[in-house]
Design a protein around this motif. Structure first.
Motif, PDB file in Angstrom:
ATOM      1  N   LEU A 168     -32.260  -0.845   0.186  1.00  0.00           N
ATOM      2  CA  LEU A 168     -31.340  -0.004  -0.580  1.00  0.00           C
ATOM      3  C   LEU A 168     -30.251   0.521   0.354  1.00  0.00           C
ATOM      4  O   LEU A 168     -30.326   1.645   0.849  1.00  0.00           O
ATOM      5  N   PRO A 169     -29.218  -0.273   0.598  1.00  0.00           N
ATOM      6  CA  PRO A 169     -28.175   0.140   1.534  1.00  0.00           C
ATOM      7  C   PRO A 169     -27.424   1.377   1.034  1.00  0.00           C
ATOM      8  O   PRO A 169     -27.204   1.550  -0.162  1.00  0.00           O
ATOM      9  N   ASN A 170     -27.044   2.227   1.967  1.00  0.00           N
ATOM     10  CA  ASN A 170     -26.210   3.382   1.638  1.00  0.00           C
ATOM     11  C   ASN A 170     -24.761   2.986   1.898  1.00  0.00           C
ATOM     12  O   ASN A 170     -24.196   3.227   2.956  1.00  0.00           O
ATOM     13  N   PHE A 171     -24.145   2.340   0.887  1.00  0.00           N
ATOM     14  CA  PHE A 171     -22.820   1.784   1.048  1.00  0.00           C
ATOM     15  C   PHE A 171     -21.756   2.869   1.137  1.00  0.00           C
ATOM     16  O   PHE A 171     -21.881   3.932   0.535  1.00  0.00           O
ATOM     17  N   ASN A 172     -20.684   2.543   1.864  1.00  0.00           N
ATOM     18  CA  ASN A 172     -19.532   3.444   1.926  1.00  0.00           C
ATOM     19  C   ASN A 172     -18.405   2.902   1.041  1.00  0.00           C
ATOM     20  O   ASN A 172     -18.530   1.848   0.409  1.00  0.00           O
TER      21      ASN A 172
END
Length: 254
Positions: free
Chosen positions: A227-231
């Motif tokens: 679950l990437p914490n995208f910017n």
């Protein structure tokens, strides 16, 4: 109504739903700013409330409890038809973004409905392990985004449900072959796409010899899990990829 808009559909992962997936990805503002119609549907739910898509044999229906394995290719095809009949949609700019089970489902849609789908972006989800199961009628641009430390859908491939799934690299190589590209990818500058410090993402693109517009890219997010914490850079570049896939080769942006 006189100006057809591009369409992007976000497909949630197993045990998620459309609203929660949008909460994680946060694509609404970018979609609005770019003039996209944005849809995030729900897959069927088991009687325990677990939603899923019937994608490949590895994810997430065969071998999973309480699933009925309905025709989700047919469902999504019908959904797109309903949207086209309701809104002015540019049929040459219909894109899928999927996470995990939704990523697997985006690959299956590209395999079976290449005539309908302009491009797919799969995050933490792979294609079929057997390339014989994927027979697109025309080239499909594919962006594969995957964390190198994903403990659920392993970057290097694995076994899930009733089947095997390939690695992120093999997934891209399969699509490069299907799209007529050279099997050798080209490394591009690294990207900063998550909350991790620095440019954590390595980029490889397959574009030489491709049957237009069948480019393929792999974004390997170093040190990132399922679950990437995208910017916001990621959100912008994802839409750039969709724009590129709908453009002629001479209009390619990056």
């Amino acid at each position: 109504a006189g100006t057809p808009a591009p369409l992007v559909i976000l497909l949630h992962g197993r045990a998620w739903d459309g609203d929660s997936m949008e909460g994680l990805f946060g694509l609404t503002n970018e979609a609005n700013n770019r003039g996209y119609i944005y849809c995030y549907p729900d897959g069927l739910a088991t009687f325990t409330g677990v939603r899923y898509w019937n994608a490949t044999n590895a994810c997430c229906c065969q071998g999973f409890p309480f699933t009925s394995c309905e025709d989700d290719v047919g469902y999504l095809t019908d959904l797109i038809t309903v949207l086209q009949n309701t809104y002015a949609i540019d049929s040459d700019r219909i894109h899928l973004i999927g996470h995990s089970n939704g990523g697997f489902m985006s690959h299956r849609m590209a395999c079976e409905r290449a005539d309908l789908i302009t491009s797919i972006i799969s995050v933490s989800g792979m294609t079929w392990s057997d390339p014989a199961n994927c027979n697109p009628s025309e080239p499909v641009p594919v962006l594969q985004v995957h964390g190198t430390l994903d403990p659920i859908i392993l970057y290097g491939g694995g076994i899930l449900g009733a089947g095997v799934y390939p690695s992120a690299t093999a997934t891209c190589e399969t699509w490069a072959n299907l799209n007529g590209c050279s099997t050798t990818g080209v490394s591009l500058p690294t990207l900063d796409l998550t909350s991790a410090s620095g440019s954590e993402t390595e980029v490889v693109r397959w574009e030489n010899g491709c049957n237009p517009p069948g480019m393929v890219e792999l974004w390997s997010m170093g040190g990132t899990g399922h679950l990437p914490n995208f910017n916001d850079t990621w959100r912008s570049m994802v839409f750039d990829f969709m724009e590129n896939s709908a453009a002629s080769p001479t209009e390619f942006i990056r």
